[in-house]
Scaffold this motif. Structure first.
Motif, PDB file in Angstrom:
ATOM      1  N   CYS A  43     -11.405 -21.870  34.355  1.00 19.06           N
ATOM      2  CA  CYS A  43     -12.350 -20.638  35.084  1.00 19.06           C
ATOM      3  C   CYS A  43     -13.512 -21.340  35.567  1.00 19.06           C
ATOM      4  CB  CYS A  43     -12.407 -19.464  33.953  1.00 19.06           C
ATOM      5  SG  CYS A  43     -11.160 -18.362  33.642  1.00 19.06           S
ATOM      6  N   LEU A  44     -14.069 -22.155  34.737  1.00 18.26           N
ATOM      7  CA  LEU A  44     -15.268 -22.872  35.183  1.00 18.26           C
ATOM      8  C   LEU A  44     -15.076 -23.851  36.427  1.00 18.26           C
ATOM      9  CD1 LEU A  44     -17.213 -23.702  31.839  1.00 18.26           C
ATOM     10  CD2 LEU A  44     -17.900 -21.910  33.627  1.00 18.26           C
ATOM     11  N   GLY A  45     -13.845 -24.418  36.289  1.00 19.18           N
ATOM     12  CA  GLY A  45     -13.416 -25.298  37.331  1.00 19.18           C
ATOM     13  C   GLY A  45     -13.267 -24.505  38.597  1.00 19.18           C
ATOM     14  N   THR A  46     -12.547 -23.458  38.639  1.00 18.82           N
ATOM     15  CA  THR A  46     -12.209 -22.660  39.570  1.00 18.82           C
ATOM     16  C   THR A  46     -13.407 -22.115  40.311  1.00 18.82           C
ATOM     17  OG1 THR A  46     -10.166 -22.021  38.427  1.00 18.82           O
ATOM     18  CG2 THR A  46     -11.092 -20.625  40.550  1.00 18.82           C
ATOM     19  N   ALA A  47     -14.258 -21.757  39.585  1.00 24.99           N
ATOM     20  CA  ALA A  47     -15.737 -21.083  39.992  1.00 24.99           C
ATOM     21  C   ALA A  47     -16.457 -22.214  40.579  1.00 24.99           C
ATOM     22  CB  ALA A  47     -16.297 -20.263  38.982  1.00 24.99           C
ATOM     23  N   GLY A  48     -16.460 -23.603  40.039  1.00 24.10           N
ATOM     24  CA  GLY A  48     -17.417 -24.466  40.696  1.00 24.10           C
ATOM     25  C   GLY A  48     -16.657 -24.739  42.009  1.00 24.10           C
ATOM     26  N   ALA A  49     -15.461 -24.938  41.945  1.00 20.59           N
ATOM     27  CA  ALA A  49     -14.706 -25.433  43.228  1.00 20.59           C
ATOM     28  C   ALA A  49     -15.130 -24.395  44.339  1.00 20.59           C
ATOM     29  CB  ALA A  49     -13.169 -25.659  42.819  1.00 20.59           C
ATOM     30  N   LEU A  50     -14.927 -23.219  43.987  1.00 21.12           N
ATOM     31  CA  LEU A  50     -15.028 -22.024  44.769  1.00 21.12           C
ATOM     32  C   LEU A  50     -16.425 -22.300  45.414  1.00 21.12           C
ATOM     33  CD1 LEU A  50     -14.275 -19.775  46.526  1.00 21.12           C
ATOM     34  CD2 LEU A  50     -14.849 -18.349  44.478  1.00 21.12           C
ATOM     35  N   ALA A  51     -17.603 -22.227  44.553  1.00 20.16           N
ATOM     36  CA  ALA A  51     -19.064 -22.334  44.820  1.00 20.16           C
ATOM     37  C   ALA A  51     -19.236 -23.519  45.705  1.00 20.16           C
ATOM     38  CB  ALA A  51     -19.930 -22.310  43.688  1.00 20.16           C
ATOM     39  N   TYR A  52     -18.852 -24.519  45.473  1.00 23.18           N
ATOM     40  CA  TYR A  52     -18.940 -25.861  46.074  1.00 23.18           C
ATOM     41  C   TYR A  52     -18.089 -25.760  47.571  1.00 23.18           C
ATOM     42  CZ  TYR A  52     -21.763 -28.094  42.290  1.00 23.18           C
ATOM     43  OH  TYR A  52     -22.706 -28.509  41.618  1.00 23.18           O
ATOM     44  N   GLY A  53     -17.155 -25.384  47.698  1.00 25.18           N
ATOM     45  CA  GLY A  53     -16.298 -25.164  48.834  1.00 25.18           C
ATOM     46  C   GLY A  53     -17.090 -24.230  49.670  1.00 25.18           C
ATOM     47  N   LEU A  54     -17.594 -23.171  49.181  1.00 24.73           N
ATOM     48  CA  LEU A  54     -18.258 -22.287  50.323  1.00 24.73           C
ATOM     49  C   LEU A  54     -19.375 -22.890  50.810  1.00 24.73           C
ATOM     50  CD1 LEU A  54     -17.654 -18.810  48.558  1.00 24.73           C
ATOM     51  CD2 LEU A  54     -16.660 -19.639  50.569  1.00 24.73           C
ATOM     52  N   ARG A  55     -20.305 -23.805  50.005  1.00 22.80           N
ATOM     53  CA  ARG A  55     -21.596 -24.174  50.222  1.00 22.80           C
ATOM     54  C   ARG A  55     -21.105 -25.373  51.277  1.00 22.80           C
ATOM     55  NH1 ARG A  55     -24.587 -28.648  47.692  1.00 22.80           N
ATOM     56  NH2 ARG A  55     -26.688 -28.573  48.613  1.00 22.80           N
ATOM     57  N   ALA A  56     -19.982 -25.991  51.354  1.00 23.35           N
ATOM     58  CA  ALA A  56     -19.746 -26.981  52.323  1.00 23.35           C
ATOM     59  C   ALA A  56     -19.032 -26.335  53.605  1.00 23.35           C
ATOM     60  CB  ALA A  56     -18.440 -28.029  51.583  1.00 23.35           C
ATOM     61  N   PHE A  57     -18.612 -25.327  53.333  1.00 30.10           N
ATOM     62  CA  PHE A  57     -18.198 -24.423  54.599  1.00 30.10           C
ATOM     63  C   PHE A  57     -19.373 -23.840  55.231  1.00 30.10           C
ATOM     64  CE2 PHE A  57     -16.969 -20.546  56.606  1.00 30.10           C
ATOM     65  CZ  PHE A  57     -15.964 -21.095  57.436  1.00 30.10           C
ATOM     66  N   HIS A  58     -20.403 -23.477  54.639  1.00 29.14           N
ATOM     67  CA  HIS A  58     -21.495 -22.965  55.206  1.00 29.14           C
ATOM     68  C   HIS A  58     -22.233 -24.005  55.864  1.00 29.14           C
ATOM     69  CE1 HIS A  58     -25.144 -20.220  55.709  1.00 29.14           C
ATOM     70  NE2 HIS A  58     -25.658 -21.092  55.257  1.00 29.14           N
ATOM     71  N   GLN A  59     -22.136 -25.417  55.318  1.00 31.18           N
ATOM     72  CA  GLN A  59     -23.141 -26.633  55.883  1.00 31.18           C
ATOM     73  C   GLN A  59     -22.181 -27.094  57.088  1.00 31.18           C
ATOM     74  OE1 GLN A  59     -23.597 -29.040  52.495  1.00 31.18           O
ATOM     75  NE2 GLN A  59     -25.501 -27.991  51.724  1.00 31.18           N
ATOM     76  N   GLY A  60     -20.891 -26.672  57.387  1.00 27.86           N
ATOM     77  CA  GLY A  60     -20.012 -27.142  58.496  1.00 27.86           C
ATOM     78  C   GLY A  60     -19.345 -28.295  57.981  1.00 27.86           C
ATOM     79  N   LYS A  61     -19.134 -28.472  56.878  1.00 28.05           N
ATOM     80  CA  LYS A  61     -18.603 -29.952  56.156  1.00 28.05           C
ATOM     81  C   LYS A  61     -16.885 -29.277  56.304  1.00 28.05           C
ATOM     82  CE  LYS A  61     -22.504 -31.656  53.863  1.00 28.05           C
ATOM     83  NZ  LYS A  61     -23.077 -32.246  52.520  1.00 28.05           N
ATOM     84  N   THR A  62     -16.349 -29.337  57.130  1.00 31.87           N
ATOM     85  CA  THR A  62     -14.821 -28.450  57.039  1.00 31.87           C
ATOM     86  C   THR A  62     -14.039 -29.396  56.192  1.00 31.87           C
ATOM     87  OG1 THR A  62     -14.328 -29.532  59.325  1.00 31.87           O
ATOM     88  CG2 THR A  62     -15.041 -27.446  59.243  1.00 31.87           C
ATOM     89  N   ARG A  63     -14.040 -30.773  56.550  1.00 38.59           N
ATOM     90  CA  ARG A  63     -13.096 -31.660  55.584  1.00 38.59           C
ATOM     91  C   ARG A  63     -13.309 -31.420  54.001  1.00 38.59           C
ATOM     92  NH1 ARG A  63      -8.857 -34.567  55.606  1.00 38.59           N
ATOM     93  NH2 ARG A  63      -8.701 -36.480  54.538  1.00 38.59           N
TER      94      ARG A  63
END
Length: 96
Positions: A43-63
């Motif tokens: 659960c922590l891994g899922t939440a962490g990947a989601l949070a960092y993925g959304l942050r990267a998406f917001h910053q424009g780092k699509t890859r």
């Protein structure tokens, strides 16, 4: 009076098992975590990947965002596997 609301209903052929004691949320969480520690890790891994993925998406780092979303899917699969493994292990454990 056909039903007394101050007492639990009587069901034929069913004898309720008394609980060990009433557990608080914290006690139950700790007990469940000790029984199957891989579920909270997943659960922590899922939440962490989601949070960092959304942050990267917001910053424009699509890859990077795409890779983290794939990591989230992997973490979700790990969590589901851990839940299934925990249920099977609990069923196979001898009754006390």
């Amino acid at each position: 009076m056909p039903f007394d609301f101050s007492k639990p209903p009587v069901i034929e052929g069913f004898t309720p098992v008394s609980r060990r004691k009433d557990e608080t949320f914290k006690e139950k969480l700790l007990r469940k975590t000790k029984e199957n520690p891989f579920v909270p890790i997943g659960c922590l891994g899922t939440a962490g990947a989601l949070a960092y993925g959304l942050r990267a998406f917001h910053q424009g780092k699509t890859r990077q965002s795409q890779m983290l979303m794939r990591g989230r899917i992997f973490a979700q699969g790990f969590t589901v596997f851990a839940i299934i493994f925990g249920v099977v292990a609990t069923q196979l454990k001898p009754k006390q």
